[in-house]
Motif scaffolding. Structure first.
Motif, PDB file in Angstrom:
ATOM      1  N   ASP A   1       0.841  -1.191   0.000  1.00  0.00           N
ATOM      2  CA  ASP A   1       0.000   0.000   0.000  1.00  0.00           C
ATOM      3  C   ASP A   1       0.882   1.250   0.000  1.00  0.00           C
ATOM      4  O   ASP A   1       1.688   1.451   0.901  1.00  0.00           O
ATOM      5  N   PRO A   2       0.743   2.117  -1.020  1.00  0.00           N
ATOM      6  CA  PRO A   2       1.617   3.293  -1.087  1.00  0.00           C
ATOM      7  C   PRO A   2       1.336   4.326   0.004  1.00  0.00           C
ATOM      8  O   PRO A   2       2.218   5.096   0.373  1.00  0.00           O
ATOM      9  N   ASN A   3       0.129   4.358   0.560  1.00  0.00           N
ATOM     10  CA  ASN A   3      -0.211   5.351   1.584  1.00  0.00           C
ATOM     11  C   ASN A   3       0.401   5.016   2.940  1.00  0.00           C
ATOM     12  O   ASN A   3       0.866   5.891   3.659  1.00  0.00           O
ATOM     13  N   THR A   4       0.367   3.741   3.310  1.00  0.00           N
ATOM     14  CA  THR A   4       0.848   3.358   4.637  1.00  0.00           C
ATOM     15  C   THR A   4       2.172   2.604   4.596  1.00  0.00           C
ATOM     16  O   THR A   4       2.726   2.296   5.637  1.00  0.00           O
ATOM     17  N   ALA A   5       2.636   2.266   3.402  1.00  0.00           N
ATOM     18  CA  ALA A   5       3.859   1.476   3.213  1.00  0.00           C
ATOM     19  C   ALA A   5       3.763   0.138   3.932  1.00  0.00           C
ATOM     20  O   ALA A   5       4.747  -0.426   4.379  1.00  0.00           O
ATOM     21  N   GLU A   6       2.533  -0.366   4.073  1.00  0.00           N
ATOM     22  CA  GLU A   6       2.304  -1.639   4.736  1.00  0.00           C
ATOM     23  C   GLU A   6       2.108  -2.712   3.668  1.00  0.00           C
ATOM     24  O   GLU A   6       1.434  -2.488   2.671  1.00  0.00           O
ATOM     25  N   ASN A   7       2.673  -3.852   3.897  1.00  0.00           N
ATOM     26  CA  ASN A   7       2.548  -4.942   2.935  1.00  0.00           C
ATOM     27  C   ASN A   7       1.224  -5.664   3.170  1.00  0.00           C
ATOM     28  O   ASN A   7       1.118  -6.529   4.028  1.00  0.00           O
ATOM     29  N   LEU A   8       0.206  -5.312   2.407  1.00  0.00           N
ATOM     30  CA  LEU A   8      -1.118  -5.919   2.549  1.00  0.00           C
ATOM     31  C   LEU A   8      -1.263  -7.185   1.725  1.00  0.00           C
ATOM     32  O   LEU A   8      -2.275  -7.865   1.812  1.00  0.00           O
ATOM     33  N   GLY A   9      -0.274  -7.493   0.913  1.00  0.00           N
ATOM     34  CA  GLY A   9      -0.367  -8.640   0.015  1.00  0.00           C
ATOM     35  C   GLY A   9      -0.597  -9.950   0.732  1.00  0.00           C
ATOM     36  O   GLY A   9      -1.348 -10.793   0.261  1.00  0.00           O
ATOM     37  N   LYS A  10       0.021 -10.141   1.892  1.00  0.00           N
ATOM     38  CA  LYS A  10      -0.137 -11.404   2.626  1.00  0.00           C
ATOM     39  C   LYS A  10      -1.570 -11.589   3.102  1.00  0.00           C
ATOM     40  O   LYS A  10      -2.128 -12.685   3.018  1.00  0.00           O
ATOM     41  N   HIS A  11      -2.186 -10.513   3.555  1.00  0.00           N
ATOM     42  CA  HIS A  11      -3.569 -10.592   4.046  1.00  0.00           C
ATOM     43  C   HIS A  11      -4.540 -10.825   2.891  1.00  0.00           C
ATOM     44  O   HIS A  11      -5.475 -11.624   3.000  1.00  0.00           O
ATOM     45  N   LEU A  12      -4.318 -10.126   1.804  1.00  0.00           N
ATOM     46  CA  LEU A  12      -5.178 -10.311   0.626  1.00  0.00           C
ATOM     47  C   LEU A  12      -5.012 -11.709   0.043  1.00  0.00           C
ATOM     48  O   LEU A  12      -5.978 -12.326  -0.399  1.00  0.00           O
ATOM     49  N   PHE A  13      -3.794 -12.207   0.041  1.00  0.00           N
ATOM     50  CA  PHE A  13      -3.519 -13.557  -0.462  1.00  0.00           C
ATOM     51  C   PHE A  13      -4.269 -14.600   0.362  1.00  0.00           C
ATOM     52  O   PHE A  13      -4.906 -15.498  -0.183  1.00  0.00           O
ATOM     53  N   LEU A  14      -4.204 -14.488   1.675  1.00  0.00           N
ATOM     54  CA  LEU A  14      -4.895 -15.437   2.544  1.00  0.00           C
ATOM     55  C   LEU A  14      -6.404 -15.396   2.321  1.00  0.00           C
ATOM     56  O   LEU A  14      -7.058 -16.435   2.249  1.00  0.00           O
ATOM     57  N   GLY A  15      -6.967 -14.201   2.194  1.00  0.00           N
ATOM     58  CA  GLY A  15      -8.402 -14.086   1.927  1.00  0.00           C
ATOM     59  C   GLY A  15      -8.799 -14.706   0.599  1.00  0.00           C
ATOM     60  O   GLY A  15      -9.822 -15.391   0.506  1.00  0.00           O
ATOM     61  N   LEU A  16      -7.984 -14.505  -0.424  1.00  0.00           N
ATOM     62  CA  LEU A  16      -8.285 -15.077  -1.733  1.00  0.00           C
ATOM     63  C   LEU A  16      -8.232 -16.597  -1.698  1.00  0.00           C
ATOM     64  O   LEU A  16      -9.101 -17.268  -2.262  1.00  0.00           O
ATOM     65  N   VAL A  17      -7.251 -17.166  -1.031  1.00  0.00           N
ATOM     66  CA  VAL A  17      -7.142 -18.621  -0.946  1.00  0.00           C
ATOM     67  C   VAL A  17      -8.310 -19.197  -0.141  1.00  0.00           C
ATOM     68  O   VAL A  17      -8.876 -20.231  -0.508  1.00  0.00           O
ATOM     69  N   LEU A  18      -8.725 -18.533   0.929  1.00  0.00           N
ATOM     70  CA  LEU A  18      -9.876 -19.016   1.703  1.00  0.00           C
ATOM     71  C   LEU A  18     -11.157 -18.988   0.893  1.00  0.00           C
ATOM     72  O   LEU A  18     -11.967 -19.912   0.954  1.00  0.00           O
ATOM     73  N   VAL A  19     -11.350 -17.937   0.110  1.00  0.00           N
ATOM     74  CA  VAL A  19     -12.532 -17.865  -0.747  1.00  0.00           C
ATOM     75  C   VAL A  19     -12.461 -18.934  -1.842  1.00  0.00           C
ATOM     76  O   VAL A  19     -13.460 -19.546  -2.204  1.00  0.00           O
ATOM     77  N   GLY A  20     -11.261 -19.197  -2.342  1.00  0.00           N
ATOM     78  CA  GLY A  20     -11.090 -20.234  -3.359  1.00  0.00           C
ATOM     79  C   GLY A  20     -11.367 -21.627  -2.830  1.00  0.00           C
ATOM     80  O   GLY A  20     -11.735 -22.524  -3.581  1.00  0.00           O
ATOM     81  N   CYS A  21     -11.188 -21.831  -1.521  1.00  0.00           N
ATOM     82  CA  CYS A  21     -11.414 -23.152  -0.924  1.00  0.00           C
ATOM     83  C   CYS A  21     -12.857 -23.382  -0.493  1.00  0.00           C
ATOM     84  O   CYS A  21     -13.252 -24.512  -0.255  1.00  0.00           O
ATOM     85  N   SER A  22     -13.635 -22.329  -0.369  1.00  0.00           N
ATOM     86  CA  SER A  22     -14.988 -22.493   0.151  1.00  0.00           C
ATOM     87  C   SER A  22     -15.939 -22.994  -0.938  1.00  0.00           C
ATOM     88  O   SER A  22     -15.819 -22.625  -2.098  1.00  0.00           O
ATOM     89  N   PRO A  23     -16.893 -23.843  -0.575  1.00  0.00           N
ATOM     90  CA  PRO A  23     -17.867 -24.335  -1.550  1.00  0.00           C
ATOM     91  C   PRO A  23     -18.749 -23.204  -2.085  1.00  0.00           C
ATOM     92  O   PRO A  23     -18.902 -22.165  -1.449  1.00  0.00           O
ATOM     93  N   GLY A  24     -19.339 -23.430  -3.257  1.00  0.00           N
ATOM     94  CA  GLY A  24     -20.135 -22.403  -3.929  1.00  0.00           C
ATOM     95  C   GLY A  24     -21.362 -21.961  -3.166  1.00  0.00           C
ATOM     96  O   GLY A  24     -21.707 -20.798  -3.141  1.00  0.00           O
ATOM     97  N   GLY A  25     -22.051 -22.883  -2.535  1.00  0.00           N
ATOM     98  CA  GLY A  25     -23.206 -22.539  -1.718  1.00  0.00           C
ATOM     99  C   GLY A  25     -24.417 -22.114  -2.533  1.00  0.00           C
ATOM    100  O   GLY A  25     -24.597 -22.484  -3.685  1.00  0.00           O
ATOM    101  N   THR A  26     -25.251 -21.316  -1.913  1.00  0.00           N
ATOM    102  CA  THR A  26     -26.521 -20.951  -2.530  1.00  0.00           C
ATOM    103  C   THR A  26     -26.353 -20.019  -3.719  1.00  0.00           C
ATOM    104  O   THR A  26     -27.227 -19.963  -4.581  1.00  0.00           O
TER     105      THR A  26
END
Length: 79
Positions: free
Chosen positions: A26-51
């Motif tokens: 993130d250019p505003n905070t110079a914080e590496n948000l990639g790890k958090h976004l990566f984890l969220g994407l993988v969790l969504v990729g693992c969850s069943p489709g549902g309704t």
């Protein structure tokens, strides 16, 4: 369907996350948000489709009973 749900989706989410999200800083905070976004994407990729997948099947005019059966089977296999 089960092979795609539990093998292909998590692997493709991981590949997309490693390619696009891990280098993200993130250019505003110079914080590496990639790890958090990566984890969220993988969790969504693992969850069943549902309704949502059943609703899309209904709107598309597909076989809703088959969609419900596959959703139930993948949820049972996931637990």
């Amino acid at each position: 369907g089960v092979m795609c749900q539990f093998m292909l989706m998590p692997l493709s989410a991981s590949l997309v996350g490693r390619t696009f999200l891990l280098p993200y800083c993130d250019p505003n905070t110079a914080e590496n948000l990639g790890k958090h976004l990566f984890l969220g994407l993988v969790l969504v990729g693992c969850s069943p489709g549902g309704t949502a997948s059943n609703l899309v099947s209904l709107i598309a005019g597909a076989d809703v009973a088959l969609s419900v059966l596959l959703t139930a089977a993948s949820t049972i296999l996931a637990s």
